[in-house]
Design a protein around this motif. Structure first.
Motif, PDB file in Angstrom:
ATOM      1  N   ILE A  80     -36.424 -15.664 -16.092  1.00 56.57           N
ATOM      2  CA  ILE A  80     -36.228 -15.098 -14.751  1.00 56.57           C
ATOM      3  C   ILE A  80     -37.486 -14.360 -14.290  1.00 56.57           C
ATOM      4  N   VAL A  81     -38.092 -13.610 -15.209  1.00 53.05           N
ATOM      5  CA  VAL A  81     -39.313 -12.885 -14.849  1.00 53.05           C
ATOM      6  C   VAL A  81     -40.410 -13.866 -14.465  1.00 53.05           C
ATOM      7  N   TRP A  82     -40.487 -14.956 -15.187  1.00 54.35           N
ATOM      8  CA  TRP A  82     -41.438 -16.026 -14.867  1.00 54.35           C
ATOM      9  C   TRP A  82     -41.215 -16.510 -13.433  1.00 54.35           C
ATOM     10  N   THR A 130     -35.739 -12.101  -3.370  1.00 52.24           N
ATOM     11  CA  THR A 130     -35.686 -12.203  -1.914  1.00 52.24           C
ATOM     12  C   THR A 130     -36.513 -11.103  -1.272  1.00 52.24           C
ATOM     13  N   TYR A 131     -36.323  -9.882  -1.780  1.00 52.88           N
ATOM     14  CA  TYR A 131     -37.065  -8.736  -1.251  1.00 52.88           C
ATOM     15  C   TYR A 131     -38.571  -8.970  -1.366  1.00 52.88           C
ATOM     16  N   ALA A 132     -39.006  -9.296  -2.575  1.00 55.40           N
ATOM     17  CA  ALA A 132     -40.441  -9.429  -2.809  1.00 55.40           C
ATOM     18  C   ALA A 132     -41.021 -10.600  -2.012  1.00 55.40           C
ATOM     19  N   PHE A 133     -40.263 -11.690  -1.945  1.00 53.62           N
ATOM     20  CA  PHE A 133     -40.744 -12.861  -1.201  1.00 53.62           C
ATOM     21  C   PHE A 133     -40.924 -12.523   0.275  1.00 53.62           C
ATOM     22  N   LEU A 134     -39.917 -11.881   0.884  1.00 54.68           N
ATOM     23  CA  LEU A 134     -40.013 -11.530   2.308  1.00 54.68           C
ATOM     24  C   LEU A 134     -41.131 -10.517   2.540  1.00 54.68           C
ATOM     25  N   ARG A 135     -41.259  -9.585   1.601  1.00 58.26           N
ATOM     26  CA  ARG A 135     -42.278  -8.563   1.798  1.00 58.26           C
ATOM     27  C   ARG A 135     -43.681  -9.124   1.653  1.00 58.26           C
ATOM     28  N   TRP A 136     -43.897  -9.978   0.661  1.00 59.26           N
ATOM     29  CA  TRP A 136     -45.237 -10.499   0.425  1.00 59.26           C
ATOM     30  C   TRP A 136     -45.657 -11.492   1.503  1.00 59.26           C
ATOM     31  N   VAL A 190     -43.019 -14.642  -6.101  1.00 55.29           N
ATOM     32  CA  VAL A 190     -43.619 -13.546  -5.359  1.00 55.29           C
ATOM     33  C   VAL A 190     -45.103 -13.796  -5.145  1.00 55.29           C
ATOM     34  N   GLU A 191     -45.812 -13.974  -6.241  1.00 57.87           N
ATOM     35  CA  GLU A 191     -47.265 -14.043  -6.142  1.00 57.87           C
ATOM     36  C   GLU A 191     -47.732 -15.340  -5.487  1.00 57.87           C
ATOM     37  N   LEU A 192     -47.133 -16.452  -5.889  1.00 52.89           N
ATOM     38  CA  LEU A 192     -47.642 -17.735  -5.414  1.00 52.89           C
ATOM     39  C   LEU A 192     -46.955 -18.161  -4.125  1.00 52.89           C
ATOM     40  N   GLU A 193     -45.616 -18.246  -4.144  1.00 52.35           N
ATOM     41  CA  GLU A 193     -44.906 -18.729  -2.961  1.00 52.35           C
ATOM     42  C   GLU A 193     -45.035 -17.761  -1.788  1.00 52.35           C
ATOM     43  N   GLY A 194     -44.831 -16.471  -2.043  1.00 52.78           N
ATOM     44  CA  GLY A 194     -44.931 -15.479  -0.969  1.00 52.78           C
ATOM     45  C   GLY A 194     -46.287 -15.543  -0.291  1.00 52.78           C
ATOM     46  N   GLY A 195     -47.346 -15.556  -1.097  1.00 52.73           N
ATOM     47  CA  GLY A 195     -48.693 -15.630  -0.543  1.00 52.73           C
ATOM     48  C   GLY A 195     -48.935 -16.939   0.174  1.00 52.73           C
ATOM     49  N   ALA A 196     -48.436 -18.050  -0.401  1.00 52.65           N
ATOM     50  CA  ALA A 196     -48.663 -19.367   0.196  1.00 52.65           C
ATOM     51  C   ALA A 196     -47.956 -19.480   1.542  1.00 52.65           C
ATOM     52  N   VAL A 197     -46.708 -18.999   1.611  1.00 56.10           N
ATOM     53  CA  VAL A 197     -45.969 -19.057   2.871  1.00 56.10           C
ATOM     54  C   VAL A 197     -46.668 -18.205   3.925  1.00 56.10           C
ATOM     55  N   LYS A 198     -47.145 -17.032   3.486  1.00 49.76           N
ATOM     56  CA  LYS A 198     -47.833 -16.141   4.424  1.00 49.76           C
ATOM     57  C   LYS A 198     -49.058 -16.824   5.019  1.00 49.76           C
ATOM     58  N   SER A 199     -49.864 -17.473   4.180  1.00 50.50           N
ATOM     59  CA  SER A 199     -51.084 -18.076   4.708  1.00 50.50           C
ATOM     60  C   SER A 199     -50.776 -19.344   5.504  1.00 50.50           C
ATOM     61  N   SER A 200     -49.741 -20.095   5.098  1.00 51.36           N
ATOM     62  CA  SER A 200     -49.456 -21.323   5.846  1.00 51.36           C
ATOM     63  C   SER A 200     -48.818 -21.010   7.201  1.00 51.36           C
TER      64      SER A 200
END
Lengths: 254, 123
Positions: free
Chosen positions: B87-89, A46-52, B95-105
Protein backbone atom coordinates in the motif's frame (compact mmCIF):
# COMPACT_ATOMS: atom_id res chain seq x y z
CA UNK A 1 3.78 -31.14 -2.60
CA UNK A 2 2.72 -32.92 0.51
CA UNK A 3 5.50 -35.42 0.10
CA UNK A 4 8.15 -32.71 0.15
CA UNK A 5 6.85 -31.02 3.28
CA UNK A 6 8.96 -31.59 6.33
CA UNK A 7 7.47 -33.10 9.41
CA UNK A 8 7.86 -29.86 11.39
CA UNK A 9 5.97 -27.74 8.83
CA UNK A 10 3.28 -30.35 8.42
CA UNK A 11 2.47 -30.43 12.09
CA UNK A 12 2.41 -26.63 12.28
CA UNK A 13 -0.27 -26.12 9.62
CA UNK A 14 -2.10 -29.47 9.72
CA UNK A 15 -4.48 -28.40 12.46
CA UNK A 16 -4.62 -28.87 16.18
CA UNK A 17 -2.23 -26.01 16.91
CA UNK A 18 -2.39 -22.25 16.49
CA UNK A 19 0.39 -21.46 14.00
CA UNK A 20 0.20 -17.71 14.62
CA UNK A 21 0.03 -18.23 18.40
CA UNK A 22 -2.83 -15.76 18.69
CA UNK A 23 -6.45 -16.35 19.63
CA UNK A 24 -9.24 -16.21 17.05
CA UNK A 25 -10.52 -12.89 18.38
CA UNK A 26 -7.14 -11.16 18.34
CA UNK A 27 -6.35 -12.49 14.88
CA UNK A 28 -9.65 -11.22 13.50
CA UNK A 29 -9.07 -7.84 15.13
CA UNK A 30 -5.70 -7.64 13.38
CA UNK A 31 -7.21 -8.41 9.99
CA UNK A 32 -10.07 -5.98 10.57
CA UNK A 33 -7.52 -3.29 11.40
CA UNK A 34 -5.59 -4.18 8.25
CA UNK A 35 -8.73 -3.68 6.15
CA UNK A 36 -9.45 -0.43 8.00
CA UNK A 37 -5.90 0.69 7.22
CA UNK A 38 -6.70 0.08 3.52
CA UNK A 39 -9.73 2.39 3.83
CA UNK A 40 -7.70 5.15 5.43
CA UNK A 41 -4.96 4.64 2.85
CA UNK A 42 -7.55 5.19 0.12
CA UNK A 43 -8.60 8.46 1.73
CA UNK A 44 -5.03 9.64 2.22
CA UNK A 45 -4.15 8.71 -1.38
CA UNK A 46 -7.11 10.78 -2.59
CA UNK A 47 -6.01 13.68 -0.41
CA UNK A 48 -2.40 13.58 -1.53
CA UNK A 49 -3.30 13.08 -5.19
CA UNK A 50 -5.69 16.07 -5.24
CA UNK A 51 -3.26 18.21 -3.32
CA UNK A 52 -0.20 17.41 -5.42
CA UNK A 53 -2.10 18.10 -8.63
CA UNK A 54 -3.51 21.43 -7.35
CA UNK A 55 -1.74 24.78 -7.83
CA UNK A 56 0.72 25.51 -5.02
CA UNK A 57 1.53 28.85 -3.41
CA UNK A 58 5.08 29.79 -4.35
CA UNK A 59 5.49 33.15 -2.62
CA UNK A 60 6.91 34.16 0.74
CA UNK A 61 4.87 32.42 3.51
CA UNK A 62 4.67 35.71 5.48
CA UNK A 63 2.76 37.33 2.57
CA UNK A 64 0.32 34.43 2.29
CA UNK A 65 -3.39 35.21 1.95
CA UNK A 66 -6.24 32.74 1.47
CA UNK A 67 -7.52 32.25 -2.07
CA UNK A 68 -9.67 29.69 -3.83
CA UNK A 69 -7.04 29.61 -6.60
CA UNK A 70 -4.33 27.65 -4.79
CA UNK A 71 -3.83 25.19 -1.94
CA UNK A 72 -3.38 26.89 1.47
CA UNK A 73 -0.38 26.59 3.80
CA UNK A 74 -1.72 24.43 6.70
CA UNK A 75 -0.05 26.53 9.43
CA UNK A 76 -2.06 29.54 8.22
CA UNK A 77 -5.34 27.65 8.48
CA UNK A 78 -4.87 25.91 11.82
CA UNK A 79 -3.53 28.78 13.95
CA UNK A 80 -6.38 29.25 16.44
CA UNK A 81 -6.57 28.24 20.09
CA UNK A 82 -9.67 28.37 22.34
CA UNK A 83 -9.79 31.64 24.29
CA UNK A 84 -7.00 33.26 22.27
CA UNK A 85 -8.09 36.04 19.94
CA UNK A 86 -6.12 38.09 17.49
CA UNK A 87 -2.98 36.00 17.88
CA UNK A 88 -1.57 33.30 15.69
CA UNK A 89 -0.73 30.07 17.46
CA UNK A 90 0.05 27.85 14.50
CA UNK A 91 -0.43 24.12 15.09
CA UNK A 92 -0.42 24.48 18.88
CA UNK A 93 -3.98 23.25 19.33
CA UNK A 94 -3.52 20.23 17.10
CA UNK A 95 -0.31 19.51 19.05
CA UNK A 96 -2.40 19.40 22.20
CA UNK A 97 -4.85 17.00 20.53
CA UNK A 98 -1.96 14.73 19.47
CA UNK A 99 -0.61 14.78 23.02
CA UNK A 100 -4.02 13.85 24.46
CA UNK A 101 -4.44 10.91 22.07
CA UNK A 102 -0.92 9.56 22.70
CA UNK A 103 -1.48 9.79 26.46
CA UNK A 104 -4.78 7.92 26.19
CA UNK A 105 -2.94 5.26 24.20
CA UNK A 106 -0.46 4.94 27.07
CA UNK A 107 -3.24 4.55 29.64
CA UNK A 108 -4.74 1.84 27.41
CA UNK A 109 -1.42 -0.05 27.41
CA UNK A 110 -1.42 0.22 31.21
CA UNK A 111 -4.98 -1.18 31.30
CA UNK A 112 -3.92 -4.14 29.15
CA UNK A 113 -0.90 -4.68 31.39
CA UNK A 114 -3.11 -4.64 34.49
CA UNK A 115 -5.45 -7.14 32.82
CA UNK A 116 -2.61 -9.56 32.20
CA UNK A 117 -1.92 -9.48 35.94
CA UNK A 118 -5.67 -10.05 36.69
CA UNK A 119 -5.65 -6.69 38.49
CA UNK A 120 -9.30 -5.64 38.23
CA UNK A 121 -8.80 -2.33 40.05
CA UNK A 122 -5.97 -1.37 37.72
CA UNK A 123 -7.98 -2.24 34.61
CA UNK A 124 -10.95 -0.16 35.77
CA UNK A 125 -8.75 2.81 36.70
CA UNK A 126 -6.79 2.90 33.43
CA UNK A 127 -9.85 2.25 31.27
CA UNK A 128 -11.50 5.26 32.91
CA UNK A 129 -8.45 7.44 32.07
CA UNK A 130 -8.53 6.15 28.49
CA UNK A 131 -12.21 7.07 28.16
CA UNK A 132 -11.52 10.55 29.58
CA UNK A 133 -8.68 11.00 27.07
CA UNK A 134 -10.92 9.93 24.19
CA UNK A 135 -13.70 12.32 25.22
CA UNK A 136 -11.17 15.15 25.63
CA UNK A 137 -9.89 14.50 22.10
CA UNK A 138 -13.42 14.49 20.68
CA UNK A 139 -14.20 17.76 22.46
CA UNK A 140 -11.09 19.36 20.97
CA UNK A 141 -12.12 18.15 17.53
CA UNK A 142 -15.61 19.56 17.99
CA UNK A 143 -14.11 22.96 18.79
CA UNK A 144 -11.74 22.76 15.84
CA UNK A 145 -14.54 21.85 13.44
CA UNK A 146 -16.83 24.64 14.64
CA UNK A 147 -13.96 27.14 14.29
CA UNK A 148 -13.13 25.79 10.83
CA UNK A 149 -16.77 25.98 9.71
CA UNK A 150 -17.49 29.46 11.05
CA UNK A 151 -14.18 30.85 9.77
CA UNK A 152 -12.06 33.77 10.95
CA UNK A 153 -10.23 36.83 9.69
CA UNK A 154 -10.94 38.44 6.34
CA UNK A 155 -13.45 36.89 3.96
CA UNK A 156 -12.01 35.43 0.76
CA UNK A 157 -13.37 36.73 -2.56
CA UNK A 158 -14.02 34.00 -5.09
CA UNK A 159 -16.41 32.64 -7.69
CA UNK A 160 -18.73 30.03 -6.18
CA UNK A 161 -21.55 27.79 -7.33
CA UNK A 162 -24.45 28.78 -5.09
CA UNK A 163 -28.14 27.76 -5.28
CA UNK A 164 -27.80 26.35 -8.76
CA UNK A 165 -25.85 29.15 -10.45
CA UNK A 166 -22.40 30.69 -10.48
CA UNK A 167 -21.92 33.79 -8.33
CA UNK A 168 -18.89 35.95 -9.06
CA UNK A 169 -16.83 37.76 -6.43
CA UNK A 170 -18.69 36.14 -3.56
CA UNK A 171 -17.44 36.86 -0.03
CA UNK A 172 -16.62 33.42 1.37
CA UNK A 173 -16.47 33.06 5.15
CA UNK A 174 -15.71 29.78 6.85
CA UNK A 175 -16.07 26.41 5.17
CA UNK A 176 -18.75 24.16 3.76
CA UNK A 177 -18.68 21.11 1.53
CA UNK A 178 -18.98 23.06 -1.74
CA UNK A 179 -16.62 25.98 -1.07
CA UNK A 180 -14.49 27.48 1.69
CA UNK A 181 -12.47 30.59 2.49
CA UNK A 182 -9.17 28.73 2.87
CA UNK A 183 -8.54 27.26 -0.56
CA UNK A 184 -9.98 25.10 -3.35
CA UNK A 185 -13.30 23.33 -2.56
CA UNK A 186 -11.51 19.98 -2.21
CA UNK A 187 -9.46 21.33 0.70
CA UNK A 188 -12.37 21.61 3.16
CA UNK A 189 -14.21 18.61 1.71
CA UNK A 190 -11.17 16.41 2.37
CA UNK A 191 -10.69 17.92 5.82
CA UNK A 192 -14.27 17.09 6.78
CA UNK A 193 -14.14 13.63 5.28
CA UNK A 194 -10.82 12.45 6.66
CA UNK A 195 -10.79 14.04 10.12
CA UNK A 196 -14.51 13.19 10.34
CA UNK A 197 -13.90 9.54 9.48
CA UNK A 198 -11.10 9.42 12.03
CA UNK A 199 -13.25 11.22 14.62
CA UNK A 200 -15.99 8.65 14.07
CA UNK A 201 -13.43 5.92 14.78
CA UNK A 202 -12.48 7.70 18.00
CA UNK A 203 -16.16 8.00 18.92
CA UNK A 204 -16.86 4.30 18.36
CA UNK A 205 -13.65 3.52 20.24
CA UNK A 206 -14.88 5.53 23.22
CA UNK A 207 -18.23 3.69 23.12
CA UNK A 208 -16.48 0.29 23.05
CA UNK A 209 -14.15 1.44 25.84
CA UNK A 210 -17.15 2.42 27.98
CA UNK A 211 -18.79 -0.99 27.43
CA UNK A 212 -15.63 -2.90 28.37
CA UNK A 213 -15.07 -0.53 31.31
CA UNK A 214 -18.46 -1.53 32.78
CA UNK A 215 -17.88 -5.20 31.98
CA UNK A 216 -14.54 -5.10 33.77
CA UNK A 217 -15.99 -3.18 36.74
CA UNK A 218 -18.80 -5.74 37.04
CA UNK A 219 -16.26 -8.54 37.18
CA UNK A 220 -17.27 -10.19 33.90
CA UNK A 221 -13.69 -10.68 32.75
CA UNK A 222 -12.57 -11.82 36.19
CA UNK A 223 -15.24 -14.56 36.13
CA UNK A 224 -14.17 -15.40 32.59
CA UNK A 225 -10.64 -15.90 33.89
CA UNK A 226 -8.85 -13.55 31.47
CA UNK A 227 -8.90 -9.96 30.25
CA UNK A 228 -8.40 -10.69 26.54
CA UNK A 229 -11.30 -8.41 25.62
CA UNK A 230 -9.29 -5.46 26.98
CA UNK A 231 -6.39 -6.48 24.73
CA UNK A 232 -8.63 -6.62 21.64
CA UNK A 233 -10.22 -3.25 22.42
CA UNK A 234 -6.71 -1.96 23.10
CA UNK A 235 -5.62 -2.97 19.60
CA UNK A 236 -8.47 -0.96 18.11
CA UNK A 237 -7.68 2.05 20.29
CA UNK A 238 -3.99 2.05 19.35
CA UNK A 239 -4.99 1.82 15.70
CA UNK A 240 -7.04 5.01 16.11
CA UNK A 241 -3.94 6.67 17.58
CA UNK A 242 -1.86 5.30 14.71
CA UNK A 243 -4.19 6.76 12.08
CA UNK A 244 -4.07 10.13 13.84
CA UNK A 245 -0.27 10.13 13.59
CA UNK A 246 -0.65 9.91 9.80
CA UNK A 247 -3.53 12.41 9.58
CA UNK A 248 -1.46 14.82 11.69
CA UNK A 249 1.50 14.58 9.31
CA UNK A 250 -0.42 14.77 6.04
CA UNK A 251 -2.99 17.39 7.04
CA UNK A 252 -1.21 19.69 9.42
CA UNK A 253 2.52 19.42 8.80
CA UNK A 254 3.00 18.86 5.06
CA UNK B 1 -20.93 -9.40 44.06
CA UNK B 2 -19.88 -10.21 47.63
CA UNK B 3 -18.32 -13.55 46.77
CA UNK B 4 -14.87 -11.96 46.61
CA UNK B 5 -12.83 -13.91 44.17
CA UNK B 6 -9.91 -16.15 44.75
CA UNK B 7 -8.18 -14.48 41.81
CA UNK B 8 -4.54 -13.85 42.53
CA UNK B 9 -3.42 -10.41 41.45
CA UNK B 10 0.17 -10.64 40.32
CA UNK B 11 2.59 -7.94 41.46
CA UNK B 12 3.51 -5.05 39.19
CA UNK B 13 6.63 -5.45 37.10
CA UNK B 14 8.25 -2.03 37.55
CA UNK B 15 10.53 -2.48 34.53
CA UNK B 16 7.57 -3.15 32.24
CA UNK B 17 5.77 -0.01 33.41
CA UNK B 18 8.95 2.00 32.96
CA UNK B 19 9.30 0.58 29.45
CA UNK B 20 5.76 1.71 28.54
CA UNK B 21 6.45 5.28 29.69
CA UNK B 22 9.76 5.22 27.85
CA UNK B 23 7.96 4.49 24.56
CA UNK B 24 5.52 7.33 25.36
CA UNK B 25 8.51 9.62 25.92
CA UNK B 26 10.01 8.61 22.56
CA UNK B 27 6.71 9.36 20.79
CA UNK B 28 6.50 12.79 22.47
CA UNK B 29 10.13 13.50 21.57
CA UNK B 30 9.60 12.63 17.89
CA UNK B 31 6.52 14.88 17.79
CA UNK B 32 8.61 17.70 19.32
CA UNK B 33 11.26 17.16 16.62
CA UNK B 34 8.50 17.37 13.97
CA UNK B 35 7.44 20.72 15.44
CA UNK B 36 11.03 21.95 15.37
CA UNK B 37 11.21 21.14 11.64
CA UNK B 38 7.77 22.69 11.03
CA UNK B 39 8.83 26.03 12.50
CA UNK B 40 12.52 26.20 11.64
CA UNK B 41 12.72 24.76 8.15
CA UNK B 42 11.16 26.10 4.95
CA UNK B 43 8.56 23.92 3.25
CA UNK B 44 9.85 21.69 0.50
CA UNK B 45 10.30 18.13 -0.66
CA UNK B 46 13.12 17.48 1.80
CA UNK B 47 11.00 18.62 4.76
CA UNK B 48 8.10 16.44 3.58
CA UNK B 49 10.41 13.42 3.36
CA UNK B 50 11.63 14.14 6.92
CA UNK B 51 8.03 14.39 8.17
CA UNK B 52 6.97 11.12 6.54
CA UNK B 53 10.14 9.41 7.81
CA UNK B 54 9.51 10.53 11.40
CA UNK B 55 5.86 9.49 11.08
CA UNK B 56 6.91 5.99 10.07
CA UNK B 57 9.26 5.83 13.08
CA UNK B 58 6.33 6.78 15.33
CA UNK B 59 4.10 4.22 13.60
CA UNK B 60 6.78 1.58 14.21
CA UNK B 61 6.82 2.23 17.96
CA UNK B 62 3.02 2.24 18.23
CA UNK B 63 2.54 -0.97 16.24
CA UNK B 64 5.54 -2.83 17.57
CA UNK B 65 5.30 -1.93 21.27
CA UNK B 66 1.80 -0.62 22.08
CA UNK B 67 0.03 -3.09 19.79
CA UNK B 68 2.60 -5.74 20.74
CA UNK B 69 3.10 -6.87 17.15
CA UNK B 70 6.87 -6.90 17.61
CA UNK B 71 6.45 -9.70 20.17
CA UNK B 72 4.16 -11.91 18.04
CA UNK B 73 5.31 -14.79 15.85
CA UNK B 74 6.88 -14.00 12.46
CA UNK B 75 3.90 -15.29 10.48
CA UNK B 76 1.56 -12.77 12.08
CA UNK B 77 4.05 -9.93 11.73
CA UNK B 78 4.48 -10.54 8.00
CA UNK B 79 0.78 -11.05 7.29
CA UNK B 80 0.12 -7.57 8.69
CA UNK B 81 3.22 -5.71 7.50
CA UNK B 82 3.59 -7.07 3.94
CA UNK B 83 0.17 -5.85 2.66
CA UNK B 84 0.92 -2.42 4.15
CA UNK B 85 4.28 -2.31 2.37
CA UNK B 86 2.48 -2.73 -0.96
CA UNK B 87 0.00 0.00 0.00
CA UNK B 88 2.83 2.39 0.84
CA UNK B 89 4.35 1.61 -2.54
CA UNK B 90 1.02 2.51 -4.16
CA UNK B 91 0.80 5.76 -2.18
CA UNK B 92 4.29 6.84 -3.23
CA UNK B 93 3.56 5.97 -6.86
CA UNK B 94 0.20 7.76 -6.97
CA UNK B 95 1.29 10.85 -5.08
CA UNK B 96 4.72 11.54 -6.44
CA UNK B 97 4.34 10.29 -9.99
CA UNK B 98 0.64 10.43 -10.88
CA UNK B 99 -0.14 13.63 -8.95
CA UNK B 100 2.78 15.44 -10.56
CA UNK B 101 2.04 14.00 -14.01
CA UNK B 102 -1.63 15.01 -13.90
CA UNK B 103 -0.66 18.48 -12.71
CA UNK B 104 1.75 19.03 -15.59
CA UNK B 105 -0.50 17.47 -18.23
CA UNK B 106 -3.36 19.75 -17.15
CA UNK B 107 -0.99 22.67 -17.46
CA UNK B 108 -1.72 23.73 -13.87
CA UNK B 109 0.39 26.75 -12.94
CA UNK B 110 1.54 27.46 -9.41
CA UNK B 111 0.67 30.83 -7.92
CA UNK B 112 3.46 33.40 -7.77
CA UNK B 113 2.40 36.58 -5.98
CA UNK B 114 3.19 39.85 -7.75
CA UNK B 115 6.66 41.10 -6.88
CA UNK B 116 8.04 37.72 -5.91
CA UNK B 117 10.74 36.43 -8.17
CA UNK B 118 9.57 34.00 -10.79
CA UNK B 119 11.46 30.83 -10.15
CA UNK B 120 11.31 28.37 -13.00
CA UNK B 121 10.95 25.03 -11.28
CA UNK B 122 9.29 23.18 -14.11
CA UNK B 123 10.41 19.62 -14.16
Amino acid sequence: MATTATVGNKSLWAGGVAPLKASYGKLMMWFFLLSDAFTFSGLLITYAFLRWSAPAYKGDPSDFVFSTEYWPIPEKVYDAFPGVHGQEWPLIFVGLMTFILILSSVTMVLAVEAGQRMDKKGVVKWMLWTIIGGIAFLSCQAWEWSHFISGSGVATIGDVFLNGRWVENYEIMGAGLSFNQYGPPAFAALFFFITGFHGFHVFSGVVINIITFFNAANGMYERRGHYEMIEKVGLYWHFVDLVWVFVFTFFYLI
Amino acid sequence: MEQTSNVVVQPVDKNKIRGIWKIAGILALITAIEYAFAFMMDAGTLRNVIFVGLTIVKAFYIVSEFMHLGHEVKGLIYSVILPMVFIVWLIVALVELEGGAVKSSRGTVDYHPAGSEQVDDSH
